[in-house]
Structures are given as structure tokens and as C-alpha cells.
Scaffold this motif. Sequence first.
Motif, PDB file in Angstrom:
ATOM      1  N   VAL A 104      -1.972   0.022   0.167  1.00 53.97           N
ATOM      2  CA  VAL A 104      -0.911   0.988  -0.069  1.00 53.97           C
ATOM      3  C   VAL A 104      -1.584   2.325  -0.354  1.00 53.97           C
ATOM      4  CG1 VAL A 104       1.023   1.622  -1.554  1.00 53.97           C
ATOM      5  CG2 VAL A 104       0.625  -0.787  -0.969  1.00 53.97           C
TER       6      VAL A 104
ATOM      7  N   SER B 116       1.591   8.447   1.801  1.00 53.80           N
ATOM      8  CA  SER B 116       2.108   8.522   3.172  1.00 53.80           C
ATOM      9  C   SER B 116       1.517   9.676   3.974  1.00 53.80           C
ATOM     10  CB  SER B 116       3.634   8.612   3.161  1.00 53.80           C
ATOM     11  OG  SER B 116       4.056   9.760   2.463  1.00 53.80           O
TER      12      SER B 116
ATOM     13  N   ASP C  53       1.774  -0.482  10.149  1.00 56.86           N
ATOM     14  CA  ASP C  53       2.016   0.718   9.342  1.00 56.86           C
ATOM     15  C   ASP C  53       3.451   0.583   8.855  1.00 56.86           C
ATOM     16  OD1 ASP C  53       2.785   3.267   8.433  1.00 56.86           O
ATOM     17  OD2 ASP C  53       1.491   4.281   9.860  1.00 56.86           O
ATOM     18  N   TYR C  54       3.610   0.211   7.585  1.00 60.93           N
ATOM     19  CA  TYR C  54       4.933  -0.075   7.038  1.00 60.93           C
ATOM     20  C   TYR C  54       5.317   0.959   5.993  1.00 60.93           C
ATOM     21  CZ  TYR C  54       8.647  -2.257   4.358  1.00 60.93           C
ATOM     22  OH  TYR C  54       9.821  -2.489   3.707  1.00 60.93           O
ATOM     23  N   ARG C  55       6.559   1.397   6.067  1.00 59.72           N
ATOM     24  CA  ARG C  55       7.148   2.284   5.061  1.00 59.72           C
ATOM     25  C   ARG C  55       8.553   1.753   4.828  1.00 59.72           C
ATOM     26  NH1 ARG C  55       4.414   7.683   6.883  1.00 59.72           N
ATOM     27  NH2 ARG C  55       3.009   6.782   8.386  1.00 59.72           N
TER      28      ARG C  55
ATOM     29  N   GLU D 220       4.768   6.517  -0.265  1.00 58.31           N
ATOM     30  CA  GLU D 220       3.728   5.517   0.034  1.00 58.31           C
ATOM     31  C   GLU D 220       3.960   4.867   1.397  1.00 58.31           C
ATOM     32  OE1 GLU D 220       2.539   3.653  -4.285  1.00 58.31           O
ATOM     33  OE2 GLU D 220       4.292   2.808  -3.275  1.00 58.31           O
ATOM     34  N   LYS D 221       2.854   4.350   1.948  1.00 57.44           N
ATOM     35  CA  LYS D 221       2.922   3.512   3.140  1.00 57.44           C
ATOM     36  C   LYS D 221       1.923   2.383   2.969  1.00 57.44           C
ATOM     37  CE  LYS D 221      -0.241   6.485   5.777  1.00 57.44           C
ATOM     38  NZ  LYS D 221      -0.350   7.359   6.942  1.00 57.44           N
ATOM     39  N   SER D 222       2.178   1.297   3.664  1.00 55.50           N
ATOM     40  CA  SER D 222       1.273   0.151   3.641  1.00 55.50           C
ATOM     41  C   SER D 222       0.602   0.069   5.009  1.00 55.50           C
ATOM     42  CB  SER D 222       2.052  -1.136   3.371  1.00 55.50           C
ATOM     43  OG  SER D 222       1.212  -2.263   3.506  1.00 55.50           O
TER      44      SER D 222
END
Length: 102
Positions: A15, A18, A50-52, A60-62
Amino acid sequence: EISRYQPVTRDIALVVDSALPVQEVIDRFYREKDNNPLCRIMQTVVLFDDYRGKGLNAHEKSLAFRFTLQDVNKTLQDDVVEAAIHAFVTAAEKDLDAKLRT
């Protein structure tokens, strides 16, 4: 060089802010490979997610990465693989303020 020894893959998700470019994270992994003898077994690292959204803060993004690790001279042992992955994660935590997603 083609190795007789099988590669090992490990996935990690971090994490991060972003606004942080993915390439900056990948570049940090390659610097760790160049500077840390434990990490020289890394053959490749690729972003596969790329997850948000739900479960993360708005800023944040993962980012999920797949590492391919291989020693061309011997079979990799679990402790060696885990030490390398730990070093990559620690470098990202320290330099990029990343957190390991669990």
C-alpha cells in the motif's frame, strides 16, 4: 544463462500513496537487487495489480508485484527466498513509505 534449477515466484502487495509512480517502486526493487547480496537472486519483478477502492484510504493504492527468484548455481532454500523478499519489502517501507498489505 539457462539454469538447471527451478525459479521460485513470490507475490507481495504494497500500500503506497496514490501519487507514487509504479516505476519508482520497481526502480527501488532493482536498486536493492544491485546493492544487497541477498537480493541478487531476483530475475524479474512485474506489477500484476493496481487496486484503489474499498479498504484503502482515498490517497492510497495497493500495488501487487510478482517476483521471480532463481539461483543459477543451486536450488533456492525457503529461508533465502524469504530473506530476499523481506529485504525488498523493507526497502520499500523505508524509502517509499510503503506498507505490506495483508
